[in-house]
Each structure stands twice: as C-alpha cells, then as structure tokens.
Design a protein around this motif. Sequence first.
Motif, short mmCIF file in Angstrom:
data_model
loop_
_atom_site.label_atom_id
_atom_site.label_comp_id
_atom_site.label_asym_id
_atom_site.label_seq_id
_atom_site.Cartn_x
_atom_site.Cartn_y
_atom_site.Cartn_z
N PRO A 230 0.89 -1.16 0.17
CA PRO A 230 0.06 0.03 -0.15
C PRO A 230 0.87 1.28 0.07
O PRO A 230 2.06 1.35 0.31
N ALA A 231 0.31 2.32 -0.44
CA ALA A 231 0.98 3.50 -0.72
C ALA A 231 0.35 4.88 0.26
O ALA A 231 -0.85 4.55 0.22
N ALA A 232 0.84 5.79 0.66
CA ALA A 232 0.22 6.52 1.57
C ALA A 232 1.06 7.82 1.20
O ALA A 232 2.21 7.97 0.88
N THR A 233 0.29 9.21 1.20
CA THR A 233 0.97 10.37 1.14
C THR A 233 1.57 10.74 2.62
O THR A 233 1.05 10.41 3.53
N ALA A 234 2.42 11.81 2.32
CA ALA A 234 2.94 12.54 3.69
C ALA A 234 1.95 13.14 4.47
O ALA A 234 2.09 13.28 5.76
N ARG A 405 9.34 0.13 5.22
CA ARG A 405 9.01 1.53 4.65
C ARG A 405 9.92 2.09 3.61
O ARG A 405 11.05 1.86 3.88
N ASP A 406 9.40 2.29 2.56
CA ASP A 406 9.86 2.66 1.44
C ASP A 406 9.65 4.11 0.85
O ASP A 406 8.58 4.14 0.15
N PRO A 407 10.46 5.20 1.36
CA PRO A 407 10.07 6.62 1.07
C PRO A 407 10.67 7.11 -0.31
O PRO A 407 10.57 8.16 -0.96
N TYR A 408 11.37 5.95 -1.17
CA TYR A 408 12.30 6.47 -2.17
C TYR A 408 11.69 5.98 -3.79
O TYR A 408 11.71 6.56 -4.65
N SER A 409 11.07 4.94 -3.79
CA SER A 409 10.85 4.24 -4.74
C SER A 409 9.79 4.84 -5.77
O SER A 409 9.62 4.93 -6.91
N ALA A 410 8.77 5.45 -5.04
CA ALA A 410 7.62 6.17 -5.66
C ALA A 410 7.25 7.54 -5.16
O ALA A 410 6.12 7.79 -4.81
N PRO A 412 6.30 11.17 -4.67
CA PRO A 412 6.05 11.70 -3.35
C PRO A 412 5.38 10.73 -2.45
O PRO A 412 5.19 10.97 -1.19
N TYR A 413 5.06 9.58 -2.78
CA TYR A 413 4.46 8.59 -1.90
C TYR A 413 5.40 7.81 -1.29
O TYR A 413 6.46 7.29 -1.52
N VAL A 414 4.91 7.23 -0.14
CA VAL A 414 5.59 6.25 0.88
C VAL A 414 4.97 4.87 0.62
O VAL A 414 3.69 4.77 0.94
#
Length: 439
Positions: A230-234, A405-410, A412-414
């Motif tokens: 899943p992806a989340a915004t800041a 937790r991956d904040p880099y691949s996509a 501005p999404y985490v």
Amino acid sequence: MTSSNPRPAEQPALTRHAPETKAVTGRGATPAAGAGLERELDEMRAAFTAFREVNDERLSEIEQRGSTDVLTGDKLARIEAEIDRQQQRLDALALKAARPPREGEATGTRTRESAAAGEHRAGFLAYMRKGQEEGLRSLEQKALSTGSDPDGGYLVPEETEAGILRRMTSVSPIRAIAGSRQVSSSVFKKPFSISGPQSGWVAETAARPETGSPTLAELAFPTMELYAMPAATASLLDDAAVDIDAWIAEEVEQAFAEQEGAAFVAGNGVNRPRGFLDYPQVAESAWSWGNVGTLSTGVDAAFPATEPGDVLIDLVYALKAGYRQNARFVMNRRTQGVLRKMKDGDGNYLWQPPASLGAPATLMSFPVTEAEDMPDIAAGAPAIAFGDFRRGYLVVDRAGVRILRDPYSAKPYVLFYTTKRVGGGMQDFDAIKLLVFAA
C-alpha cells in the motif's frame, strides 16, 4: 414457444415485488445496528419470496407451453440480481462488525497494554509516520523476535497482526471455514493416523495378541510469502487523527484475502499454498488416502433433467456421519444461482436465504460458503464441494506480519512493503467431497 403478447395485465406483478427494483446503492449510509439490520434481513426475505413466486410462474409456463415467457424470465433475472446485492450488503455489515475498534472507541484498551507492548507500538508508529527506526532497533536488542528479519522490515505489534488476521477471516471465505494453526517455523509438520490403532474383543482370561501399529502419514505445510504494497501520502502520515494500525489493516486485508482465496481453492503449491482442488481426484467408490473423492452428476456440464436434487443428496451422504455434523457446501455465486431454482419432491426450495446477520444461506439445511474462485459449472468441472473444511483443510500462519517502509521508490508517496507467511493444504482427505459435472 415464447409468447409475443406484452401481457399488460401482468405488469402490476413488478410493482408487487418491490425488492427486485429497489436500488441498493441509493440508500445512503449503512443503517444503524438493530432496526437497520432487521430491515436488511426483511428485504432479503422479501426478495426471496418474490423469487419463489416468479420462479413458480416460470415452471408453470414450461409445463403448459414448453417455454418461458420473456417477461417472466426478465423479472426472475432482476430478482436474482437483487438477492445477490442484498447478500453483498449483509456480508459488508458482518465484515464491519468484525473490524477492530479504532483508537478511542474501546475505553481502556491502550491502558491495559503491557509496558513492552506499548513500547513496541510507540516504536512502530514512529517508524510508520516518520521512518524513525531507533525505537524498534532498541527492542530488537532486547528481544530478537521483535526486530528485522534478514530481508529487512519490522514486525507489526501483536494487536495489529491480530486485527489483520481477524479481518482476513471475515473476507477470505476458505480461511473462515478451514482449520488454522500459527507456527514460528517455516514448515508445519503434522503426523496423521490413516488406519488407526488395531483392536479387538477377547475373553477375560484369553491371551491378548499383539495389535498392529497405526499407519501414520506425515503432512508438511510449508509457509509461503504473501505481500502487499500500500502507498500513503505524507499528509496522511502526518495526520495524528489517522489510526495507522487500522489503515494498514484495511489496505492489506483485501489484497491478502484475494490471493489467499485463489490459492486455498486451486493453488499448485509452488510459491503459494496448495488448494484442495489441486489434489488427485478419484471416484468415491475408489477413494484412497491422498485423493479427494468425487461424485458425478451423470450429465456433462449440467444437473440431470429429472430429479436434479438427488445428486446433492448423494453428495451429502458420500460424507461419513462424523464429518456431516459440521459440513457445508462451497461454490461460486453462479453455481449458487442455479441451485437457487431447485425444489425437493414436495415443492420446497432447497436453497434458503440467511436467517440472521452474519449467517450464511443454506442448501438442504447445510450452510453455503460462496467462494468466487470455485470453477463454474462446465464439462468435467468440480463446481461444488461439500465437507467439514475445518477438519479437511488446514491454513498455517507463520507468526509475524512485517513491514518495510520505502519513501524512495515512488516519491512523493511512501510505500509500505507488507509481508506475511502463510501455507495451506489438505489434512484429512476423507472430510471433503466434490461434485463433478460429467457423464
């Protein structure tokens, strides 16, 4: 021959069967508990009453003219669609009732946590929201079971893991009815007695001959890795009102449940659990351990034209009495739609709607589990399963759900790479029987 008469006199029947035309999606928010749930059940019963009336009309037309009127067939299809929608709404309400409470909904829940659990939860939330790993790393030094595995990532708190598994049980049809074990190793091995110990009768003073040893089989259930991302915004992560535990459970439950549902039914055991349809299938008359027994309808891709319900009776009684007590039917919704039209010799419908919220529909008084991954009725297809799935099929969960937790691949999404290990397979080959649509 299909009638071309528009039959204006029949049009009021459509108004009489109000449930068939009511739009479910337009009713707004989910009704409150109590009266709202009763209303949903009442509408389901009303829809099935309308279905019986129109289906009886269809059968009468076939007997009198040899075909069904177009309007009758159209009404029946609309009522069937309404029944399906009502069942989906009831399932959704049952799922909502099974969801764990959000923060603040259960008074005292957080205060009852142990100090270690509270520390783990605080460290997990800091990692999820800000990527701060210090809290979880310190826990890793205290207890090796709470840190990262070789592939990276951290275990979610036990409460969050329990919430994910509880919700998946409500969503995944086979998991909900199968047996389950939680293990800490990668493979669960279980001995099973095939023949049972030998015994016999003897006189009081007679010699006791040595009995034979039971025949044991070792069943192995390897756990395979299942993942979701899943992806989340800041802004979502920065919002203190968002319950991260509930959010991650909601995001991964459907992805995990869909993959599990397919694997538990027909998985081939390669990088996934082995489904009960993947095991060798033999006619029940030639059944032996390691195979799943089958009965045939006698007709390719169909039930027999006369007394079609008899094959269901044969299927029920192919199962031993000890298994029938907790047995159920498993099929997809299209197969269930066919069975919904069947009657017994006294004219009673074999299929009945749920009696209460969370209860399943029944077929010949046995519960029906709807599993979309079951095959459709087709030539040679095992479209209906019947048995005690809690004894017949085993789901094995390896303890621990991990998140990386991956904040880099996509940006501005985490991204949150979430993994769990699960296995599955047959544990009692005599507990489940299949109905094959073949001559």
